[in-house]
Design a protein around this motif. Structure first.
Motif, short mmCIF file in Angstrom:
data_model
loop_
_atom_site.label_atom_id
_atom_site.label_comp_id
_atom_site.label_asym_id
_atom_site.label_seq_id
_atom_site.Cartn_x
_atom_site.Cartn_y
_atom_site.Cartn_z
N ALA A 136 50.47 36.73 40.71
CA ALA A 136 49.28 37.54 41.02
C ALA A 136 48.08 36.65 41.32
N PHE A 137 47.88 35.63 40.49
CA PHE A 137 46.74 34.73 40.70
C PHE A 137 46.87 33.98 42.02
N SER A 138 48.07 33.52 42.31
CA SER A 138 48.31 32.79 43.56
C SER A 138 48.02 33.67 44.77
N SER A 139 48.46 34.92 44.72
CA SER A 139 48.22 35.84 45.83
C SER A 139 46.74 36.12 46.00
N PHE A 140 46.05 36.33 44.87
CA PHE A 140 44.61 36.61 44.91
C PHE A 140 43.84 35.45 45.54
N TRP A 151 52.03 36.68 36.25
CA TRP A 151 50.60 36.35 36.26
C TRP A 151 50.31 35.22 37.24
N ALA A 195 47.22 41.00 44.74
CA ALA A 195 47.45 40.50 43.38
C ALA A 195 48.16 41.54 42.53
N ALA A 210 42.51 41.40 48.46
CA ALA A 210 42.83 40.42 47.42
C ALA A 210 43.37 41.09 46.16
N PHE A 211 42.67 42.15 45.71
CA PHE A 211 43.12 42.83 44.50
C PHE A 211 44.42 43.60 44.74
N GLU A 222 51.75 42.06 43.78
CA GLU A 222 52.60 40.91 43.42
C GLU A 222 52.94 40.93 41.94
N TYR A 223 51.95 41.30 41.11
CA TYR A 223 52.20 41.35 39.66
C TYR A 223 53.27 42.39 39.33
#
Length: 246
Positions: free
Chosen positions: A161-165, A158, A76, A72-73, A79-80
């Motif tokens: 990143a949040f969506s991927s996480f 952002w 994220a 997950a990290f 992706e960021y």
């Protein structure tokens, strides 16, 4: 007074048009589905790979949680960084376009007219269209037709990143929850494989629907690739189990 630029096109029956914000939303939805798909396969594959090495239930749980957190990290963060780089590039291109519009107006008119000509418009009509588009909103006209960008819809790193996480975590929780069941290891693995297969059917179906593709092929392809990955992970664990004599 300048005319307002049309932001959407009415599609013919059976067609899908995604322009501007609608295309951006569709891309995020598709990315979310793919992120969930990665979470399912990564966490399930890790747990099954560790199971192939002959580890106990506690080890499977630790491996699953570690795979979920790291994946997950990692997604994220990746992706960021990726989206930030893309956004910086888009901003640089728009800044360059603003400078050219300010200092090379006639050249920009010619350039836009040539772009319209490549679409089959006659030179005279193309130049008239270019002049009208540029007098309405020159930056928007060049951004969309020359650069393929919507200056009002730049991507947000952002949000990406949040969506991927969230999507990876959501997908990864499916096999992980089954690893927590108080049943023998063999039963745990069977449940994880079955749950992962069903989840992969769902993500394959949703992905195909978002893209307007044949969902039958998408589901079969998605499930086969996921199960193949889990099988390979189990074989790797089995090799280590055999090599160490566990």
């Amino acid at each position: 007074m300048a005319n307002k630029i049309r932001q959407s096109v009415t599609p013919h029956p059976g067609e899908q048009h995604q322009l501007g914000g609608e295309q951006s939303k569709l891309n995020w939805l598709r990315a979310g589905v793919l992120g969930a798909n990665d979470g399912i396969v990564s966490v399930a594959g890790t747990i099954i790979g560790v199971a192939g090495a002959g580890s106990n239930i506690r080890a499977l749980m630790v491996a699953g949680f570690a795979a979920l957190a790291a994946g997950a990290f990692s997604m994220a963060g990746g992706e960021y960084v990726s989206v930030s780089t893309q956004r910086d590039t888009e901003r640089a291109l728009l800044d360059k376009e603003r400078w050219e519009l300010k200092n090379c107006w006639d050249d920009e008119v010619d350039e836009l007219a040539q772009i319209y000509e490549t679409k089959g418009i006659s030179p005279a009509t193309a130049r008239t269209a270019a002049l009208e588009a540029m007098h309405t909103d020159a930056l928007y006209a060049h951004a969309t037709d020359e650069l393929g960008l919507d200056p009002n819809e730049l991507i947000n790193p952002w949000s990406a990143a949040f969506s991927s996480f969230v999507s990876f975590t959501t997908g990864g929780l499916i096999p992980l929850l089954f690893a927590l069941l108080p049943i023998p290891a063999v039963g745990t693995i069977i449940c994880i494989v079955m749950a992962a297969a069903l989840a992969l059917c769902l993500t394959g179906l949703v992905s195909a629907k978002l893209g307007g593709a044949d969902w039958h092929k998408a589901v079969v392809r998605n499930v086969c690739m996921g199960l193949g990955t889990m099988l390979f992970a189990w074989l790797v664990g089995l090799v280590f189990n055999t090599a160490t004599g566990a």
